[in-house]
Scaffold this motif. Structure first.
Motif, mmCIF file in Angstrom:
data_model
loop_
_atom_site.group_PDB
_atom_site.id
_atom_site.type_symbol
_atom_site.label_atom_id
_atom_site.label_comp_id
_atom_site.label_asym_id
_atom_site.label_seq_id
_atom_site.Cartn_x
_atom_site.Cartn_y
_atom_site.Cartn_z
ATOM 1 N N SER A 113 6.660 2.330 7.760
ATOM 2 C CA SER A 113 5.227 2.682 7.803
ATOM 3 C C SER A 113 4.525 2.609 6.618
ATOM 4 C CB SER A 113 5.138 4.244 8.528
ATOM 5 O OG SER A 113 5.403 4.996 7.623
ATOM 6 N N TRP A 114 5.168 2.190 5.415
ATOM 7 C CA TRP A 114 4.686 1.990 3.957
ATOM 8 C C TRP A 114 4.959 0.809 3.676
ATOM 9 C CZ3 TRP A 114 8.889 5.099 5.293
ATOM 10 C CH2 TRP A 114 10.043 4.415 4.746
ATOM 11 N N THR A 115 4.287 0.006 2.809
ATOM 12 C CA THR A 115 4.408 -0.970 2.053
ATOM 13 C C THR A 115 4.568 -0.539 0.716
ATOM 14 O OG1 THR A 115 2.818 -2.005 3.556
ATOM 15 C CG2 THR A 115 3.249 -3.206 1.479
ATOM 16 N N VAL A 116 5.852 -1.528 0.252
ATOM 17 C CA VAL A 116 6.136 -1.158 -1.380
ATOM 18 C C VAL A 116 5.512 -2.416 -2.205
ATOM 19 C CG1 VAL A 116 7.880 -0.941 -2.962
ATOM 20 C CG2 VAL A 116 8.171 -0.132 -0.737
ATOM 21 N N LEU A 117 4.727 -2.017 -3.205
ATOM 22 C CA LEU A 117 4.043 -3.174 -4.135
ATOM 23 C C LEU A 117 4.497 -2.613 -5.415
ATOM 24 C CD1 LEU A 117 0.352 -2.951 -2.498
ATOM 25 C CD2 LEU A 117 2.229 -4.767 -2.046
ATOM 26 N N ALA A 118 4.406 -3.751 -6.401
ATOM 27 C CA ALA A 118 4.578 -3.399 -7.709
ATOM 28 C C ALA A 118 3.393 -3.913 -8.447
ATOM 29 C CB ALA A 118 5.671 -4.293 -8.128
ATOM 30 N N ASP A 119 2.931 -3.002 -9.546
ATOM 31 C CA ASP A 119 1.718 -3.279 -10.423
ATOM 32 C C ASP A 119 1.894 -4.562 -11.222
ATOM 33 O OD1 ASP A 119 3.355 -2.453 -12.615
ATOM 34 O OD2 ASP A 119 2.294 -0.433 -12.700
ATOM 35 N N PRO A 120 1.229 -5.092 -12.112
ATOM 36 C CA PRO A 120 1.473 -6.256 -12.914
ATOM 37 C C PRO A 120 2.802 -6.013 -13.953
ATOM 38 C CG PRO A 120 -0.960 -5.876 -12.925
ATOM 39 C CD PRO A 120 -0.430 -4.503 -12.270
ATOM 40 N N GLU A 121 2.951 -5.031 -14.098
ATOM 41 C CA GLU A 121 4.342 -4.827 -15.140
ATOM 42 C C GLU A 121 5.550 -4.390 -14.411
ATOM 43 O OE1 GLU A 121 4.316 -2.806 -18.918
ATOM 44 O OE2 GLU A 121 2.507 -3.872 -19.291
ATOM 45 N N GLY A 122 5.357 -4.387 -12.925
ATOM 46 C CA GLY A 122 6.666 -4.277 -12.091
ATOM 47 C C GLY A 122 6.918 -2.899 -11.573
#
Length: 133
Positions: A113-122
């Motif tokens: 029920s969640w989406t994992v993302l990474a910011d520009p530095e990972g």
């Protein structure tokens, strides 16, 4: 005596870029900027709010500090973001991707029920399902 969660510190290579990215992503404000440290706080917080709010009830900011090495392994601690039920969750994820975030697989189930993302530095973070509290 009550302790206050004052900040969450994020190690990064480019503090100015990371602070600017997170400030835009969260619609927060930059309150301190130097070559080795930047600080952002919620956009609605001002000096009056700080004076009128009990110390232990003021929420944390984010501090970005310079480190010499890049990120190499999965975070042991991450930030969860949640849109309000009145917001379009998918549109928020697309907005973050448009700012430079990217989806990552850290072992989550396909039906999570969640989406994992990474910011520009990972640095990983999650966008949870919409909530009203």
């Amino acid at each position: 005596m009550a302790l206050r969660w004052y900040t969450t510190v994020i190690n990064c290579l480019d503090v100015r870029k990371q602070a600017a990215w997170w400030a835009e992503a969260l619609e927060w404000q930059l309150v301190h900027e130097s070559d080795d440290e930047c600080v952002i706080i919620p956009g609605w917080v001002d000096q009056k709010v700080m004076q009128e709010t009990p110390w232990e009830r003021i929420g944390p900011g984010l501090v970005f500090v310079t480190v010499p090495e890049g990120k190499t392994v999965k975070n042991r601690l991450h930030i969860d973001l949640a849109p309000h039920t009145s917001q379009d969750r998918d549109a928020e994820i697309s907005r973050l991707e448009g700012l430079g975030a990217h989806r990552v697989d850290v072992g989550q189930a396909d039906d999570a029920s969640w989406t994992v993302l990474a910011d520009p530095e990972g640095n990983e973070f999650c966008v949870l399902s919409s909530r009203d509290s």
